[in-house]
Design an enzyme around this catalytic site. Structure first.
Site, mmCIF file in Angstrom:
data_model
loop_
_atom_site.group_PDB
_atom_site.id
_atom_site.type_symbol
_atom_site.label_atom_id
_atom_site.label_comp_id
_atom_site.label_asym_id
_atom_site.label_seq_id
_atom_site.Cartn_x
_atom_site.Cartn_y
_atom_site.Cartn_z
ATOM 1 N N GLU A 272 0.684 4.051 -0.330
ATOM 2 C CA GLU A 272 -0.437 4.734 -0.987
ATOM 3 C C GLU A 272 -1.131 5.664 -0.001
ATOM 4 O O GLU A 272 -1.662 5.214 1.028
ATOM 5 C CB GLU A 272 -1.449 3.724 -1.538
ATOM 6 C CG GLU A 272 -2.632 4.398 -2.217
ATOM 7 C CD GLU A 272 -3.657 3.428 -2.747
ATOM 8 O OE1 GLU A 272 -4.730 3.878 -3.180
ATOM 9 O OE2 GLU A 272 -3.389 2.217 -2.717
ATOM 10 N N LYS A 404 -0.967 -18.362 -6.101
ATOM 11 C CA LYS A 404 -0.477 -17.079 -6.624
ATOM 12 C C LYS A 404 -0.940 -16.814 -8.053
ATOM 13 O O LYS A 404 -0.241 -16.184 -8.844
ATOM 14 C CB LYS A 404 1.048 -17.001 -6.527
ATOM 15 C CG LYS A 404 1.569 -17.180 -5.113
ATOM 16 C CD LYS A 404 3.063 -17.268 -5.027
ATOM 17 C CE LYS A 404 3.495 -17.535 -3.596
ATOM 18 N NZ LYS A 404 4.935 -17.715 -3.427
ATOM 19 N N ASP A 480 3.147 -13.839 2.726
ATOM 20 C CA ASP A 480 3.698 -13.868 1.367
ATOM 21 C C ASP A 480 2.932 -12.856 0.519
ATOM 22 O O ASP A 480 1.751 -13.074 0.217
ATOM 23 C CB ASP A 480 3.553 -15.274 0.777
ATOM 24 C CG ASP A 480 4.308 -15.435 -0.537
ATOM 25 O OD1 ASP A 480 4.602 -14.401 -1.179
ATOM 26 O OD2 ASP A 480 4.586 -16.580 -0.935
ATOM 27 N N HIS A 578 -7.923 12.483 -2.509
ATOM 28 C CA HIS A 578 -6.589 12.108 -2.976
ATOM 29 C C HIS A 578 -5.746 13.347 -3.286
ATOM 30 O O HIS A 578 -4.540 13.358 -3.066
ATOM 31 C CB HIS A 578 -6.690 11.213 -4.218
ATOM 32 C CG HIS A 578 -6.822 9.755 -3.890
ATOM 33 N ND1 HIS A 578 -5.745 8.939 -3.695
ATOM 34 C CD2 HIS A 578 -7.926 8.989 -3.698
ATOM 35 C CE1 HIS A 578 -6.163 7.705 -3.414
ATOM 36 N NE2 HIS A 578 -7.486 7.711 -3.410
#
Length: 593
Positions: A272, A404, A480, A578
């Protein structure tokens, strides 16, 4: 060609040898038959092994030290060792006994009848093998066997000398022809794709073959997925199965982040645009304002199995048993035996009908600790099964952990490392570096991060983009990535202080799940990023210190990211930045085919 044979003893010596054999046979007949002796020692071995295992289980239940050995246990250990020594010796003697039954002439004939190996004689015309015999001797693919036979035809006969001469034949085990045959076998299904590493013994070659197999089966090109330049041995059995290559993710650095008086250069793996630059600007604002400070509130990984009983009343009995402080010490002893780093902290229970959920929390040193806590929980469940035989273990994880998934229990109780990080940003820094005002920042935070998230029914999402920074650091340091879900739980607070001149900003993150050992942290690139932060591997002086420091660095980086993004939105610079840094001016049509 001369063949060296073992010298045959004269007839007188042979009669003496036969006499000795007869004497040994007569002596052996006076002993206990061999099969009865073996049966006796087998019985002793298994009986004392069962006895010792039973005693070991009782000691664990009663918290008795394992090194406290009774006379009966000492005798059992001696018997176990003695029977094991005999049984090991028996297998060796049995194989030798089959040779003793042969005469000297028979042994020589047996040795002469062996198939010739890869020596000078094996390559000469006198002991050459046809192609089908070569394949029996060397289990290679047909093309490799044909190549071997062709090479053998061009090798001259070895010189006839008294001393043996060694001649080696070099055959490539990874030729293109062999790989093609293996690819076809995998495509046809005769060789499973997952077994390539074990069959070939070469992880890179296995990945290359699987890469080609996937292209043929899917009819899709993988030309842009690189294969070379990666150590596939490092992921075998630990990080990834059936690899076909690796994905390149650029790594940028933000900083220096001045946190608790120390400077850190933070690696961030992301695709990004503006993310690293924005975090870097936040780090600058914190640095020139004197730095940020952090506090570790909790450190404990959780695992919550679910068990079922015949009745809710029976489930409640186990709940009361687990919550009784008098029982905690014995449960902690059983749990802590699973690892030298695992230390049980508490057990939190919840009942749903006749189902009981037990949320175990424990410290795990420098490891993230999921496997460690699961092993400890399994030990406790086995221990409880004796006192609660009607307990039916449904699953080692019942989602009351919760891993998660966005869950209120993690937001309230925490999971992993719970950290709060704060900084005071001077008024002139807000204006010159962040290009906005303290009043605008406070108002935007109230209406966006707090009120707006409440309107959306957010769970732990009272922030601007904490997940962005957490994910980038996690990928760079081998964490993770899926645990970004609960690790990004964050509430960002901003308020004006010092008569409204300065800005106090803080982030509270209750569920940062990180480790500096195990998993992807041992890979070369991720290990380098951990080394950049000074938290690589386990801390030998203070176990767990490296993982706790990494958690505070994550929180400090999130603080920097929140500062920069919120100021960009308040100043109306978000879209402009951006469009400037996250848009390519190249003609994409000339790149993508």
């Amino acid at each position: 060609m001369d063949v060296r044979r073992r010298p045959i003893p004269p007839s007188g010596d042979r009669r003496q040898t036969q006499k000795l054999k007869n004497t040994a046979t007569t002596d052996s007949q006076t002993l206990l038959p061999l099969y009865l002796t073996n049966a006796l020692f087998f019985a002793v071995f298994f009986s004392v092994a069962y006895f010792l295992l039973h005693r070991w289980r009782e000691k664990i239940r009663t918290a008795t030290p394992l090194h406290a050995v009774t006379p009966a246990e000492t005798a059992a250990i001696v018997s176990l060792v003695a029977s094991a020594v005999y049984l090991l010796g028996f297998f060796g003697v049995a194989s030798r006994a089959s040779l003793d039954e042969l005469s000297d002439d028979e042994i020589i004939l047996k040795e002469d009848s062996r198939a010739p190996g890869p020596c000078a004689a094996a390559l000469s015309d006198s002991c050459s093998l046809p192609n089908n015999k070569i394949q029996d001797q060397f289990p290679l693919p047909p093309r490799a066997v044909h190549s071997l036979a062709k090479e053998k035809q061009h090798i001259p006969s070895p010189p006839q000398v008294d001393s043996p001469v060694s001649v080696s034949v070099s055959v490539s085990s990874s030729s293109d022809d062999e790989d093609e045959e293996i690819v076809q076998a995998v495509v046809s299904g005769s060789i499973p794709s997952y077994s390539l590493e074990s069959r070939l013994g070469d992880t890179r070659r296995a990945a290359t073959i699987r890469h080609e197999v996937v292209q043929r089966l899917t009819s899709r090109s993988l030309s842009g997925l690189p294969l070379e330049g990666f150590n596939y041995d490092s992921i075998l059995g630990q990080c990834c199965e059936m690899p076909i290559g690796f994905v390149q993710i650029p790594v940028g650095v933000a900083g220096p982040l001045l946190l608790d008086g120390k400077e850190f250069t933070v690696p961030m793996a992301t695709t990004e645009g503006c993310l690293v630059a924005s975090t870097n600007r936040g780090c600058k604002a914190i640095y020139v304002s004197g730095g940020a400070s952090s506090v570790l509130l909790r450190d404990g990984m959780t695992r919550a199995p679910v068990v079922r009983f015949p009745s809710a009343q029976r489930a409640a009995q186990l709940k009361f048993f687990l919550e009784d402080p008098l029982n905690f010490d014995s449960l902690a002893v059983v749990f802590n035996k699973s690892s030298r780093f695992a230390r049980l902290q508490n057990i939190q229970c919840a009942i749903a009908g006749k189902n009981l959920y037990m949320r175990f929390r424990c410290s795990t040193g420098d490891a993230m600790g999921m496997n460690m806590v699961s092993k400890g929980v399994q030990n406790v469940l086995d221990f409880l099964q004796s006192d609660f035989p009607d307990m039916d273990v449904i699953g080692i994880s019942g989602n009351f952990c919760s891993d998660k998934k966005a869950a209120a229990v993690n937001w309230i109780e925490g999971r992993g490392k719970s950290v709060v990080c704060e900084a005071i940003i001077k008024e002139d820094v807000v204006k010159k570096v962040l290009k906005t005002s303290v009043e605008a920042m406070v108002k935007l935070n109230m209406l966006k991060n707090l009120t707006g998230s409440a309107m959306a029914g957010a769970l732990g999402g009272f922030n601007a983009h904490a997940s962005n920074i957490v994910s980038a650091i996690y990928i760079a340091t081998g964490q993770d990535p899926a645990q970004n879900v609960e690790s990004s739980h964050c509430i960002t607070m901003m308020e004006a202080i010092n008569d409204g001149k300065d800005l106090h900003v803080s982030v509270t993150m209750p569920s940062i799940e990180v480790g500096t050992v195990g998993g992807g942290t041992q890979l070369a690139s991720q290990s380098a990023c951990l080394n950049l932060l000074g938290v690589k591997g386990a801390n030998k002086e203070s176990p767990g210190a490296n993982s706790r420091l990494l958690a505070t660095i994550v929180a400090g980086s999130v603080l920097a990211g929140e500062l920069s993004l919120m100021s960009a939105i308040a100043a109306g610079q978000l879209v402009k930045s951006h469009m400037k840094y996250n848009r390519s001016s190249r003609d994409i049509s000339t790149i993508v085919q």
